[in-house]
Write an enzyme that holds these catalytic residues in place. Sequence first.
Site, PDB file in Angstrom:
ATOM      1  N   LEU A 134     -18.035 -19.910   5.647  1.00 51.93           N
ATOM      2  CA  LEU A 134     -16.802 -19.734   6.658  1.00 51.93           C
ATOM      3  C   LEU A 134     -17.041 -20.711   7.800  1.00 51.93           C
ATOM      4  O   LEU A 134     -15.884 -21.397   8.188  1.00 51.93           O
ATOM      5  CB  LEU A 134     -17.007 -18.316   7.323  1.00 51.93           C
ATOM      6  CG  LEU A 134     -16.827 -17.164   6.350  1.00 51.93           C
ATOM      7  CD1 LEU A 134     -16.471 -15.891   7.358  1.00 51.93           C
ATOM      8  CD2 LEU A 134     -15.678 -17.240   5.444  1.00 51.93           C
ATOM      9  N   SER A 144     -13.136  -8.912   4.471  1.00 55.59           N
ATOM     10  CA  SER A 144     -13.806  -9.876   3.222  1.00 55.59           C
ATOM     11  C   SER A 144     -13.081 -11.217   3.096  1.00 55.59           C
ATOM     12  O   SER A 144     -11.721 -11.252   2.779  1.00 55.59           O
ATOM     13  CB  SER A 144     -13.509  -8.903   1.754  1.00 55.59           C
ATOM     14  OG  SER A 144     -12.205  -8.425   1.604  1.00 55.59           O
ATOM     15  N   TYR A 159     -27.885  -4.767   7.583  1.00 56.35           N
ATOM     16  CA  TYR A 159     -26.878  -5.757   7.839  1.00 56.35           C
ATOM     17  C   TYR A 159     -25.792  -5.205   8.855  1.00 56.35           C
ATOM     18  O   TYR A 159     -25.570  -5.978   9.943  1.00 56.35           O
ATOM     19  CB  TYR A 159     -26.366  -6.547   6.738  1.00 56.35           C
ATOM     20  CG  TYR A 159     -25.067  -7.519   6.926  1.00 56.35           C
ATOM     21  CD1 TYR A 159     -25.528  -8.768   7.311  1.00 56.35           C
ATOM     22  CD2 TYR A 159     -23.885  -7.313   6.859  1.00 56.35           C
ATOM     23  CE1 TYR A 159     -24.596  -9.635   7.651  1.00 56.35           C
ATOM     24  CE2 TYR A 159     -22.974  -8.125   6.880  1.00 56.35           C
ATOM     25  CZ  TYR A 159     -23.360  -9.205   7.432  1.00 56.35           C
ATOM     26  OH  TYR A 159     -22.370 -10.350   7.594  1.00 56.35           O
ATOM     27  N   LYS A 189     -25.068  -6.000  13.117  1.00 55.23           N
ATOM     28  CA  LYS A 189     -23.380  -6.057  13.863  1.00 55.23           C
ATOM     29  C   LYS A 189     -23.200  -5.114  14.916  1.00 55.23           C
ATOM     30  O   LYS A 189     -22.771  -5.527  15.916  1.00 55.23           O
ATOM     31  CB  LYS A 189     -22.321  -5.891  12.841  1.00 55.23           C
ATOM     32  CG  LYS A 189     -22.665  -6.941  11.405  1.00 55.23           C
ATOM     33  CD  LYS A 189     -22.660  -8.434  12.268  1.00 55.23           C
ATOM     34  CE  LYS A 189     -22.614  -9.400  10.624  1.00 55.23           C
ATOM     35  NZ  LYS A 189     -22.831 -10.696  11.307  1.00 55.23           N
TER      36      LYS A 189
END
Length: 278
Positions: free
Chosen positions: A13, A164, A135, A139
């Site tokens: 990204l 996604s 994970y 967040k």
Amino acid sequence: MKKIVLTGAAGRLGSYLREPLSKMCDTLLSTDIVDDIGTLYEGETFVQADLAQMDEIKPLLEGADMVVHFGAIVDEAPFEQLWGPNFVGSYNIWEAGYRHGVRRIVYASSIHAVGMYPRREFIGTDVAHRPDGFYGLAKCFTEDLGRMYWEKRGLESVHLRILSAAQVNNPRALGTWLSYDDLIQLVTRAIDTPTVGFTVAYGVSNNDRCPVDNANASFLGYRPKDNAEEFAEKVLAEAPEADPTDPAQMCHGGPFASVDLGSSGLAQMNVVDDRKKS
């Protein structure tokens, strides 16, 4: 703006964010733990740094207007592996940002912060945390960290719960897809909106089957343009028979909701590494 810092610049990204971010400021400082990210764009510099080391991160944020924080281990993994980059790294970014007077941090949060909610529930940005692994827990931690630094220290942040951002090759992605063009628009809106305080927004395109509600973040002006429905006929024709007893199919977190704690979720997915080459 004079300076933006991008963490995770070597990631998939990050590779799509570098060029547009470089056009929004005089200097884009890109950073990652790798030693090279390829040819730099005009106005871009690169510094190798470890998010878990405050002495490496703090100097990078000096003079920055904003930080786009996409650096992390981007998969479920044992807690001990995630602790440094995903937990301590977030603290280092926020604390260094506060010390240097950074105005805002734009953070790559994730659907995995709320991944154990059933997909039949159309969830908003205000639902309680419900992580699907360590994970996702990282967040949740960083979203709470961002809220605390806003309420106690006045440091703004926008937390983008990305669903996604990958090629659409499975039925779940027909609802969760975030195209790279829409990703760029979302990050841009998180940067150029005049005031945001503490904000959570879902990172998802304009999919017919979108399973989340972004109404509370509509003031950002994010209006996604792409729709995964164009892939539906092919994806559904090739998909195996649906299983309503499978958490990977029934929970917002997809495969992350079904794997054991600390086990890779990405290993259960067919994510194509189509990062942009500079």
